[in-house]
Design an enzyme around this catalytic site. Structure first.
Site, PDB file in Angstrom:
ATOM      1  N   GLY A 143     -11.739 -13.699   8.436  1.00  0.00           N
ATOM      2  CA  GLY A 143     -12.671 -14.235   9.428  1.00  0.00           C
ATOM      3  C   GLY A 143     -12.053 -14.924  10.625  1.00  0.00           C
ATOM      4  O   GLY A 143     -12.625 -14.922  11.718  1.00  0.00           O
TER       5      GLY A 143
ATOM      6  N   GLU B  54      -9.566 -21.687  10.595  1.00  0.00           N
ATOM      7  CA  GLU B  54     -10.699 -21.070   9.892  1.00  0.00           C
ATOM      8  C   GLU B  54     -11.768 -20.652  10.888  1.00  0.00           C
ATOM      9  O   GLU B  54     -11.908 -21.265  11.952  1.00  0.00           O
ATOM     10  CB  GLU B  54     -11.331 -22.095   8.935  1.00  0.00           C
ATOM     11  CG  GLU B  54     -10.826 -22.058   7.521  1.00  0.00           C
ATOM     12  CD  GLU B  54     -11.399 -20.895   6.715  1.00  0.00           C
ATOM     13  OE1 GLU B  54     -11.777 -19.862   7.295  1.00  0.00           O
ATOM     14  OE2 GLU B  54     -11.446 -21.019   5.489  1.00  0.00           O
ATOM     15  N   ASP B  55     -12.556 -19.664  10.517  1.00  0.00           N
ATOM     16  CA  ASP B  55     -13.737 -19.345  11.326  1.00  0.00           C
ATOM     17  C   ASP B  55     -14.881 -20.303  11.006  1.00  0.00           C
ATOM     18  O   ASP B  55     -15.600 -20.741  11.894  1.00  0.00           O
ATOM     19  CB  ASP B  55     -14.174 -17.882  11.127  1.00  0.00           C
ATOM     20  CG  ASP B  55     -14.308 -17.501   9.666  1.00  0.00           C
ATOM     21  OD1 ASP B  55     -13.656 -18.132   8.816  1.00  0.00           O
ATOM     22  OD2 ASP B  55     -15.073 -16.573   9.365  1.00  0.00           O
TER      23      ASP B  55
ATOM     24  N   ASP C 267     -17.871 -24.077   5.125  1.00  0.00           N
ATOM     25  CA  ASP C 267     -19.219 -24.076   4.569  1.00  0.00           C
ATOM     26  C   ASP C 267     -19.230 -25.051   3.376  1.00  0.00           C
ATOM     27  O   ASP C 267     -19.345 -26.264   3.577  1.00  0.00           O
ATOM     28  CB  ASP C 267     -19.502 -22.614   4.165  1.00  0.00           C
ATOM     29  CG  ASP C 267     -20.941 -22.338   3.858  1.00  0.00           C
ATOM     30  OD1 ASP C 267     -21.561 -21.592   4.611  1.00  0.00           O
ATOM     31  OD2 ASP C 267     -21.439 -22.855   2.859  1.00  0.00           O
TER      32      ASP C 267
ATOM     33  N   LYS D 132     -20.206 -26.261   9.065  1.00  0.00           N
ATOM     34  CA  LYS D 132     -21.599 -26.304   8.587  1.00  0.00           C
ATOM     35  C   LYS D 132     -21.726 -27.442   7.573  1.00  0.00           C
ATOM     36  O   LYS D 132     -21.753 -27.207   6.358  1.00  0.00           O
ATOM     37  CB  LYS D 132     -21.911 -24.953   7.933  1.00  0.00           C
ATOM     38  CG  LYS D 132     -23.326 -24.478   8.121  1.00  0.00           C
ATOM     39  CD  LYS D 132     -23.550 -23.260   7.253  1.00  0.00           C
ATOM     40  CE  LYS D 132     -23.657 -21.982   8.031  1.00  0.00           C
ATOM     41  NZ  LYS D 132     -23.974 -20.832   7.180  1.00  0.00           N
TER      42      LYS D 132
ATOM     43  N   PHE E 137     -27.007 -18.114   8.181  1.00  0.00           N
ATOM     44  CA  PHE E 137     -25.876 -17.221   7.937  1.00  0.00           C
ATOM     45  C   PHE E 137     -25.563 -16.541   9.261  1.00  0.00           C
ATOM     46  O   PHE E 137     -26.400 -15.841   9.821  1.00  0.00           O
ATOM     47  CB  PHE E 137     -26.221 -16.192   6.854  1.00  0.00           C
ATOM     48  CG  PHE E 137     -25.033 -15.399   6.431  1.00  0.00           C
ATOM     49  CD1 PHE E 137     -24.131 -15.912   5.511  1.00  0.00           C
ATOM     50  CD2 PHE E 137     -24.789 -14.153   6.992  1.00  0.00           C
ATOM     51  CE1 PHE E 137     -23.003 -15.191   5.136  1.00  0.00           C
ATOM     52  CE2 PHE E 137     -23.668 -13.416   6.615  1.00  0.00           C
ATOM     53  CZ  PHE E 137     -22.777 -13.943   5.690  1.00  0.00           C
ATOM     54  N   VAL E 138     -24.362 -16.792   9.779  1.00  0.00           N
ATOM     55  CA  VAL E 138     -24.024 -16.318  11.127  1.00  0.00           C
ATOM     56  C   VAL E 138     -22.972 -15.212  11.069  1.00  0.00           C
ATOM     57  O   VAL E 138     -22.166 -15.150  10.137  1.00  0.00           O
ATOM     58  CB  VAL E 138     -23.525 -17.481  12.024  1.00  0.00           C
ATOM     59  CG1 VAL E 138     -24.657 -18.462  12.274  1.00  0.00           C
ATOM     60  CG2 VAL E 138     -22.318 -18.191  11.425  1.00  0.00           C
TER      61      VAL E 138
ATOM     62  N   ASP F 271     -18.526 -11.929   9.243  1.00  0.00           N
ATOM     63  CA  ASP F 271     -19.148 -10.662   8.841  1.00  0.00           C
ATOM     64  C   ASP F 271     -20.384 -10.840   7.985  1.00  0.00           C
ATOM     65  O   ASP F 271     -20.628 -11.900   7.414  1.00  0.00           O
ATOM     66  CB  ASP F 271     -18.138  -9.834   8.031  1.00  0.00           C
ATOM     67  CG  ASP F 271     -17.948 -10.396   6.619  1.00  0.00           C
ATOM     68  OD1 ASP F 271     -17.678 -11.603   6.491  1.00  0.00           O
ATOM     69  OD2 ASP F 271     -18.096  -9.626   5.650  1.00  0.00           O
TER      70      ASP F 271
ATOM     71  N   ARG G 173     -17.919  -8.277  12.643  1.00  0.00           N
ATOM     72  CA  ARG G 173     -16.805  -9.172  12.983  1.00  0.00           C
ATOM     73  C   ARG G 173     -16.393  -9.018  14.443  1.00  0.00           C
ATOM     74  O   ARG G 173     -15.867  -9.943  15.053  1.00  0.00           O
ATOM     75  CB  ARG G 173     -15.584  -8.872  12.102  1.00  0.00           C
ATOM     76  CG  ARG G 173     -15.747  -9.212  10.634  1.00  0.00           C
ATOM     77  CD  ARG G 173     -14.388  -9.159   9.958  1.00  0.00           C
ATOM     78  NE  ARG G 173     -14.462  -9.088   8.507  1.00  0.00           N
ATOM     79  CZ  ARG G 173     -14.537 -10.140   7.690  1.00  0.00           C
ATOM     80  NH1 ARG G 173     -14.581 -11.351   8.181  1.00  0.00           N
ATOM     81  NH2 ARG G 173     -14.562  -9.979   6.381  1.00  0.00           N
TER      82      ARG G 173
HETATM   83  C1  PRP Z   1     -15.526 -17.333   4.712  1.00  0.00           C
HETATM   84  C2  PRP Z   1     -14.839 -18.086   5.833  1.00  0.00           C
HETATM   85  C3  PRP Z   1     -14.122 -19.192   5.117  1.00  0.00           C
HETATM   86  C4  PRP Z   1     -14.978 -19.430   3.894  1.00  0.00           C
HETATM   87  C5  PRP Z   1     -15.747 -20.700   4.064  1.00  0.00           C
HETATM   88  O1  PRP Z   1     -14.629 -16.429   4.175  1.00  0.00           O
HETATM   89  O2  PRP Z   1     -13.946 -17.248   6.516  1.00  0.00           O
HETATM   90  O3  PRP Z   1     -12.817 -18.807   4.740  1.00  0.00           O
HETATM   91  O4  PRP Z   1     -15.869 -18.335   3.770  1.00  0.00           O
HETATM   92  O5  PRP Z   1     -16.609 -20.925   2.999  1.00  0.00           O
HETATM   93  P1  PRP Z   1     -16.486 -22.149   2.003  1.00  0.00           P
HETATM   94  O6  PRP Z   1     -16.288 -23.398   2.822  1.00  0.00           O
HETATM   95  O7  PRP Z   1     -17.816 -22.147   1.287  1.00  0.00           O
HETATM   96  O8  PRP Z   1     -15.356 -21.893   1.063  1.00  0.00           O
HETATM   97  P2  PRP Z   1     -15.044 -15.154   3.290  1.00  0.00           P
HETATM   98  O9  PRP Z   1     -14.762 -15.457   1.843  1.00  0.00           O
HETATM   99  O10 PRP Z   1     -16.432 -14.731   3.640  1.00  0.00           O
HETATM  100  O11 PRP Z   1     -13.994 -14.063   3.712  1.00  0.00           O
HETATM  101  P3  PRP Z   1     -13.679 -13.443   5.154  1.00  0.00           P
HETATM  102  O12 PRP Z   1     -12.899 -14.479   5.923  1.00  0.00           O
HETATM  103  O13 PRP Z   1     -12.875 -12.238   4.842  1.00  0.00           O
HETATM  104  O14 PRP Z   1     -14.995 -13.124   5.834  1.00  0.00           O
END
Ligand code: PRP
Length: 187
Positions: free
Chosen positions: A47, A102-103, A106, A134, A160-161, A167, A173
């Site tokens: 991400g 990080e993107d 959450d 978030k 959910f963005v 993604d 993405r």
């Molecule tokens: C997403 C995002 C963070 C994580 C945050 O990754 O990139 O790494 O979730 O969530 P959290 O704070 O609840 O742990 P994802 O697992 O969707 O993988 P991606 O980066 O490949 O989209």
């Protein structure tokens, strides 16, 4: 599925993102201007790839770049709560300052796992730079390491963005903005 017509609402435009990334890079550059030893910018794949590419080009101090891959969401919209490091760093971070990029933060599970991992590898500080935060969804409190600081681009409402690296089912993405999907796009 996977195109701009699937987006219900744009939260941040390409121009707004670019402006905020510039501000963050300037703030981080001021903080790390005189730091020694070296700084390793670690992107959390997948991400963070666009945000990392944009922000490192605006940082005005020497950095190394590496990636880790952590998996927690699978193909849905809810975190499994059990992040797993599926691809580790190539660079040795022992005695170095790390900025995790990080993107989105959450629940905090991914960051909590990664910060412990980097501390275990001997990083002398761990900062976090997340494009979105978030806080309404936070379940895990994470402590930064050493003099590490937390930087964030925008506070994200509890939707959910997608876009700008983020993604749904591995699509969207590449959108240059961040938006909310139309409800009918969810399986
Ligand atoms: C997403 C995002 C963070 C994580 C945050 O990754 O990139 O790494 O979730 O969530 P959290 O704070 O609840 O742990 P994802 O697992 O969707 O993988 P991606 O980066 O490949 O989209």
């Amino acid at each position: 599925m996977g195109s701009e017509s699937d987006i219900e609402r744009i939260l941040w435009t390409e121009e707004e993102i670019s402006g905020r990334v510039g501000e963050l890079a300037a703030e981080i550059s001021a903080d790390f201007r005189e730091v020694s030893p070296p700084v390793v910018v670690v992107g959390v794949a997948t991400g963070a790839f666009l945000f990392l590419a944009d922000i490192v080009r605006k940082m005005t101090f020497p950095v190394s770049v590496d990636f880790v891959r952590v998996e927690s969401y699978g193909s849905g919209t809810e975190s499994s709560g059990r992040p797993r490091i599926s691809c580790d760093l190539k660079i040795d971070v022992k005695g170095k300052h790390v900025i995790l990029v990080e993107d989105i933060v959450d629940t905090g599970n991914t960051l909590s796992c990664l910060i412990s991992h980097l501390e275990g590898k001997g990083a002398c500080s761990v900062s976090v730079c997340s494009f979105l935060d978030k806080p309404a969804r936070r379940k895990v409190h994470f402590e930064l390491v050493g003099e590490g600081k937390f930087y964030r681009g925008f506070e994200c409402p509890d939707y959910f963005v997608v876009g700008y690296g983020m993604d749904y089912a591995e699509l969207y993405r590449n959108l240059p903005y961040v938006g909310v999907l139309k409800p009918e796009m969810y399986e």
